[in-house]
Scaffold this active site. Sequence first.
Site, PDB file in Angstrom:
ATOM      1  N   ASP A 167       7.614   3.939 -10.251  1.00 25.88           N
ATOM      2  CA  ASP A 167       8.537   3.665  -9.172  1.00 25.88           C
ATOM      3  C   ASP A 167       9.996   3.791  -9.601  1.00 25.88           C
ATOM      4  O   ASP A 167      10.697   2.811  -9.833  1.00 25.88           O
ATOM      5  CB  ASP A 167       8.282   2.298  -8.540  1.00 25.88           C
ATOM      6  CG  ASP A 167       8.677   2.320  -7.081  1.00 25.88           C
ATOM      7  OD1 ASP A 167       9.863   2.562  -6.816  1.00 25.88           O
ATOM      8  OD2 ASP A 167       7.813   2.146  -6.218  1.00 25.88           O
TER       9      ASP A 167
ATOM     10  N   ASP B 154       4.424  -4.857  -7.365  1.00 28.12           N
ATOM     11  CA  ASP B 154       3.776  -3.644  -6.844  1.00 28.12           C
ATOM     12  C   ASP B 154       4.290  -2.406  -7.584  1.00 28.12           C
ATOM     13  O   ASP B 154       3.776  -1.314  -7.385  1.00 28.12           O
ATOM     14  CB  ASP B 154       4.015  -3.493  -5.337  1.00 28.12           C
ATOM     15  CG  ASP B 154       5.487  -3.578  -4.964  1.00 28.12           C
ATOM     16  OD1 ASP B 154       6.129  -4.566  -5.344  1.00 28.12           O
ATOM     17  OD2 ASP B 154       5.997  -2.647  -4.314  1.00 28.12           O
ATOM     18  N   ASN B 155       5.310  -2.590  -8.413  1.00 25.80           N
ATOM     19  CA  ASN B 155       5.841  -1.460  -9.174  1.00 25.80           C
ATOM     20  C   ASN B 155       5.513  -1.562 -10.662  1.00 25.80           C
ATOM     21  O   ASN B 155       6.097  -0.869 -11.482  1.00 25.80           O
ATOM     22  CB  ASN B 155       7.366  -1.370  -8.990  1.00 25.80           C
ATOM     23  CG  ASN B 155       7.738  -1.000  -7.562  1.00 25.80           C
ATOM     24  OD1 ASN B 155       6.944  -0.384  -6.856  1.00 25.80           O
ATOM     25  ND2 ASN B 155       8.939  -1.363  -7.140  1.00 25.80           N
TER      26      ASN B 155
ATOM     27  N   GLY C 275       0.818  -1.220   0.000  1.00 26.46           N
ATOM     28  CA  GLY C 275       0.000   0.000   0.000  1.00 26.46           C
ATOM     29  C   GLY C 275       0.840   1.253   0.000  1.00 26.46           C
ATOM     30  O   GLY C 275       2.034   1.216   0.314  1.00 26.46           O
TER      31      GLY C 275
HETATM   32  P1  AMP Z   1       8.715   2.024  -2.762  1.00 25.36           P
HETATM   33  O1  AMP Z   1      10.175   1.871  -2.606  1.00 25.36           O
HETATM   34  O2  AMP Z   1       8.291   3.453  -2.931  1.00 25.36           O
HETATM   35  O3  AMP Z   1       8.133   1.125  -3.811  1.00 25.36           O
HETATM   36  O4  AMP Z   1       8.118   1.565  -1.384  1.00 25.36           O
HETATM   37  C1  AMP Z   1       7.817   0.226  -1.038  1.00 25.36           C
HETATM   38  C2  AMP Z   1       6.740   0.216   0.007  1.00 25.36           C
HETATM   39  O5  AMP Z   1       7.192   0.794   1.243  1.00 25.36           O
HETATM   40  C3  AMP Z   1       5.553   1.033  -0.426  1.00 25.36           C
HETATM   41  O6  AMP Z   1       4.420   0.405   0.042  1.00 25.36           O
HETATM   42  C4  AMP Z   1       5.795   2.360   0.237  1.00 25.36           C
HETATM   43  O7  AMP Z   1       4.612   3.069   0.401  1.00 25.36           O
HETATM   44  C5  AMP Z   1       6.447   1.957   1.555  1.00 25.36           C
HETATM   45  N1  AMP Z   1       7.380   2.993   1.994  1.00 25.36           N
HETATM   46  C6  AMP Z   1       8.572   3.269   1.468  1.00 25.36           C
HETATM   47  N2  AMP Z   1       9.157   4.298   2.083  1.00 25.36           N
HETATM   48  C7  AMP Z   1       8.326   4.699   3.054  1.00 25.36           C
HETATM   49  C8  AMP Z   1       8.349   5.726   4.054  1.00 25.36           C
HETATM   50  N3  AMP Z   1       9.358   6.581   4.148  1.00 25.36           N
HETATM   51  N4  AMP Z   1       7.302   5.836   4.882  1.00 25.36           N
HETATM   52  C9  AMP Z   1       6.268   4.990   4.781  1.00 25.36           C
HETATM   53  N5  AMP Z   1       6.177   4.010   3.872  1.00 25.36           N
HETATM   54  C10 AMP Z   1       7.181   3.852   2.998  1.00 25.36           C
HETATM   55 MG    MG Z   2       6.860   0.876  -5.061  1.00 20.68          MG
END
Ligand code: AMP
Ligand code: MG
Length: 540
Positions: A297, A287-288, A117
Amino acid sequence: MKMEGENTKLLKNLTEWRFSQYPKYILLPIDENHDEVLANIKNVVFSEVTPRPLERNLRLVCVSEDVLNNILDMDIEITTREEFVEFVAGKKLPYGALPVAHRYGGHQYGLWVGQLGDGRANILGEYVNRAGQRWQIQLKGSGQTPYSRVYDGRAALRSCIREMVASEACHHLGIPTIRSAALVVSDETIVRDMYYTNTPRREKAAVLMRLSPSWFRFGSMEILSRMGELPTLKQLADFVIKEYYPDIQLTDENRFIRLFSEIAHKTLDLVAKWQGLGFTHGLLNTDNMSLLGLTMDYGPFGFVDSYDGGFVANSSDGEARYSLSKQPDVVVWNVGQLANAIKPLLSPSQQVHMSHILKTLDTYCKNKILETFLMKVGLREERWGDEQLIEKLLDMMQQTGADFTVTFRQLAELEPNEMVNEVKLKEKWSLKRLSSHASWGCWLDQYRERLEKEAVDASSVGMFEDERRRRMLSVNPVYIPRNWMLHEAIFDAERDDFAKVRFLMDVLKNPYEVQPEAEALGFSAQPPQWAYALKISCSS
Ligand code: AMP
Ligand code: MG
């Protein structure tokens, strides 16, 4: 005919700028119970959230003028207003906003990890622009959501710069992608362990305003399917068809097969584009993967410098699962996960149909990639032996360490019979490097022969050469966002000097045109030695 004036006017302030009343996503289940324990969230696609604005001395790092003008109907002048900066920071919500975080799951590095999420992203609302396009506006780094668990909901300036520059560059390179509108930074800091080496440091937090027609991912369907939330899955699939795949009829009993097939092919078309430009996503988890076939992403991505099929952009990817040459297979695998998610909506005979489609995807992808590379060497139609011609070229590049982007460009800049001329080669640093390969002359003979076969159709060989050059220059860029350029721009930006970020954005608006200012800075020259040692992790 449209009248000058009302319809064409770009807005200079936010007073008249408003979100669509209502966003279409309001038709999907949105959780409003903020106290709900995360694990109990069921049968919802979104959760209502309130952005936590970035505070303390907000500064605008950069904007995409193209996005402002052509998507958001905004005049660049709007960016001088405090209300605009506050809008980007999540402080000012224009009329009609309905902030939500999206619930999705995913396979990461090949394993099902359950619910993820939006943990630090808020979709603010939908904007329908004067061209009638509907865009969802999202803030990244605008605070915690019900999906955050342990993180802070913030995003690091460095990763926002990488995403902002790369997503806009990809758009101008012709890669389907989400877009970025604007980026703000403040004096707020966050703590990140950039390389996961137990050396956390304080970094600047930023908020990135980005846009997409939709933020749905493969994982949006996977979570509903895995958790057995089938009516919601069906509702989401029908929503995606209605809003994003209007050629499919909602009354068609084979609509979910068609949806799957369209997403699968769009996604593989995207991979072929990536391969043709040396783009390595770095984190191809489901998820990406966008349900619209867009690049999304931008974490630990990288455009390969010296060609290497084993290039791994993401220093956290120890097994090289997402290396450049493995990307097509991994994406086909991801599409298989999407198939699994959609399967419960299909009858047994439709499931058989789906498995037939799945079996064709490898070949489809390989053909698309070959088509892409043939265009890069100026050939239009595939003939016998072409696959070997391309493979051999890439092998020679890999063995000589020739630069992927510049080699293809320089192959267009010289005539084939000049490519053995030492004097001419001296001006083409990457081609010169390639020409040091023992098989260069042999390859060149084959290439010339192959070009002649195609030139027979053109009225003269001379004319064909002009055409070859023109075609090649239009698909082989001069500039890509290389890690070393981003690194330098980020270094300055962390010290409040945004000139390099803005300059990069400017150059990458026209990546297929030679630009003197960029040449002066070595943007198409051999990357500096230190660039080869740069590491990019998925910490952001
Ligand atoms: P991402 O690297 O943006 O694909 O993040 C992977 C998952 O971790 C996603 O569900 C993001 O929403 C969550 N996530 C990554 N960084 C943070 C953060 N700083 N605070 C809260 N959730 C995060
Ligand atoms: Mg992501």
